[in-house]
Motif scaffolding. Structure first.
Motif, short mmCIF file in Angstrom:
data_model
loop_
_atom_site.label_atom_id
_atom_site.label_comp_id
_atom_site.label_asym_id
_atom_site.label_seq_id
_atom_site.Cartn_x
_atom_site.Cartn_y
_atom_site.Cartn_z
N PHE A 1 -4.27 18.91 -8.52
CA PHE A 1 -4.62 17.59 -7.96
C PHE A 1 -5.99 17.15 -8.50
O PHE A 1 -6.18 16.01 -8.89
N ASP B 1 6.55 13.75 2.21
CA ASP B 1 7.51 13.99 3.28
C ASP B 1 7.87 12.63 3.89
O ASP B 1 7.01 11.93 4.43
N MET C 1 -6.41 16.97 10.28
CA MET C 1 -7.78 17.51 10.31
C MET C 1 -8.22 17.73 11.75
O MET C 1 -7.91 16.93 12.63
N GLY D 1 5.80 9.82 -2.23
CA GLY D 1 6.18 10.56 -3.43
C GLY D 1 5.32 11.81 -3.57
O GLY D 1 4.42 12.05 -2.77
N ASP D 2 5.64 12.57 -4.60
CA ASP D 2 4.86 13.79 -4.87
C ASP D 2 3.65 13.39 -5.72
O ASP D 2 3.81 12.81 -6.80
N LEU E 1 1.92 14.91 -7.63
CA LEU E 1 1.90 15.45 -8.99
C LEU E 1 2.78 14.63 -9.93
O LEU E 1 2.73 14.79 -11.14
N ARG F 1 7.14 11.86 7.67
CA ARG F 1 5.71 11.68 7.94
C ARG F 1 5.22 10.34 7.36
O ARG F 1 4.43 9.64 7.99
N GLU G 1 -6.51 9.46 -1.09
CA GLU G 1 -6.21 10.65 -0.29
C GLU G 1 -4.89 11.25 -0.75
O GLU G 1 -3.89 10.55 -0.84
N ALA H 1 0.14 12.88 5.61
CA ALA H 1 0.85 13.34 6.83
C ALA H 1 1.23 12.10 7.63
O ALA H 1 1.87 11.20 7.10
#
Ligand SMILES: C[S@@+](CC[C@H](N)C(=O)[O-])C[C@H]1O[C@@H](n2cnc3c(N)ncnc32)[C@H](O)[C@@H]1O
Length: 219
Positions: free
Chosen positions: A140, A85, A36, A110-111, A113, A88, A58, A62
């Motif tokens: 999301f 990722d 941000m 993890g993802d 979703l 990150r 959140e 990142a």
């Protein structure tokens, strides 16, 4: 959008940041990690201080910059944050340790979703902060909105996408054109949501603040 001169003027008025925070900003800049921007994060932290959430979810950690800024601004809050990722995510762990904010955080790898069952264990949340893949915003929202407390709010970042959602200029890249369409569709869907009222603030990359319709200040 707010013009460049105004942005620089407002940024110059901001209080000096501690070294660890500046170091994270430098790391993000050097490694091309999108975090941000200065006015966006300050605006969000200000809103959060008014809301006084105790639990925040959140999506999109990142390197942990916004999560750490939230933890420091809200010492009574716990932040659950998700990153897919691995590099990150690991860097976020390092920074959480270095800034003594790890106890205030649950970092999930993890993802978003795919790990909602794991996230549910940490619910309810007073704030859902969506700052991950822009093409998936609606998914999301729909997946995690049910985990909000009665007074819960949803903050979505990057909803103006560098102003591109509003441009009449032709966009060369197909991928960007498609992304813009998705963000526009999300914004329209969000603004017309039957259970949430939303305001879009043209600060940073554009931030949507959604609250439940009919919500009273002390609910
Ligand atoms: C804009 S960055 C987050 C910035 C961070 N909130 C900050 O301001 O410090 C978006 C991050 O979301 C992650 N991401 C994107 N889609 C995701 C998903 N489906 N699940 C988990 N993380 C995701 C990306 O890998 C990226 O690191």
């Amino acid at each position: 959008m707010v013009n460049e001169e105004m942005i620089h003027y407002l940024e110059r008025l901001l209080p000096k940041k501690e070294e660890a925070i500046v170091a994270m900003e430098q790391y993000a800049h050097e490694h091309h990690v999108p975090i941000m921007d200065a006015l966006g994060i300050e605006t969000m932290l200000h809103i959060l201080k008014l809301v006084q959430p105790t639990r925040i979810l959140e999506i999109g950690t990142a390197i942990g910059y916004s999560a750490i800024r939230m933890a420091k601004a809200l010492p009574n809050a716990h932040i659950v944050t998700i990153e897919r990722d691995e590099k990150r995510y690991k860097q976020a762990l390092v920074y959480a340790e270095q800034t003594n904010t790890k106890a205030q955080m649950t970092l999930l790898f993890g993802d978003a979703l795919h790990i909602s069952d794991e996230v549910k264990k940490h619910a309810p949340f007073d704030v859902l902060f969506i700052d991950a893949a822009k093409g998936q915003y609606r998914r999301f929202f729909e997946l995690y909105e049910p985990l909000l407390s009665e007074r819960g709010i949803i903050i979505t970042d990057n909803v103006l996408f560098k102003g591109l959602v509003a441009t009449n200029e032709p966009i060369e890249q197909k991928r960007i054109r498609q992304l813009i369409k998705k963000i526009q569709a999300y914004n329209e869907w969000l603004m017309a949501h039957p259970r949430y009222e939303t305001v879009i603030i043209p600060i940073g990359d554009g931030m949507a603040i959604s609250r439940k319709r009919g919500q009273q200040p002390n609910d």
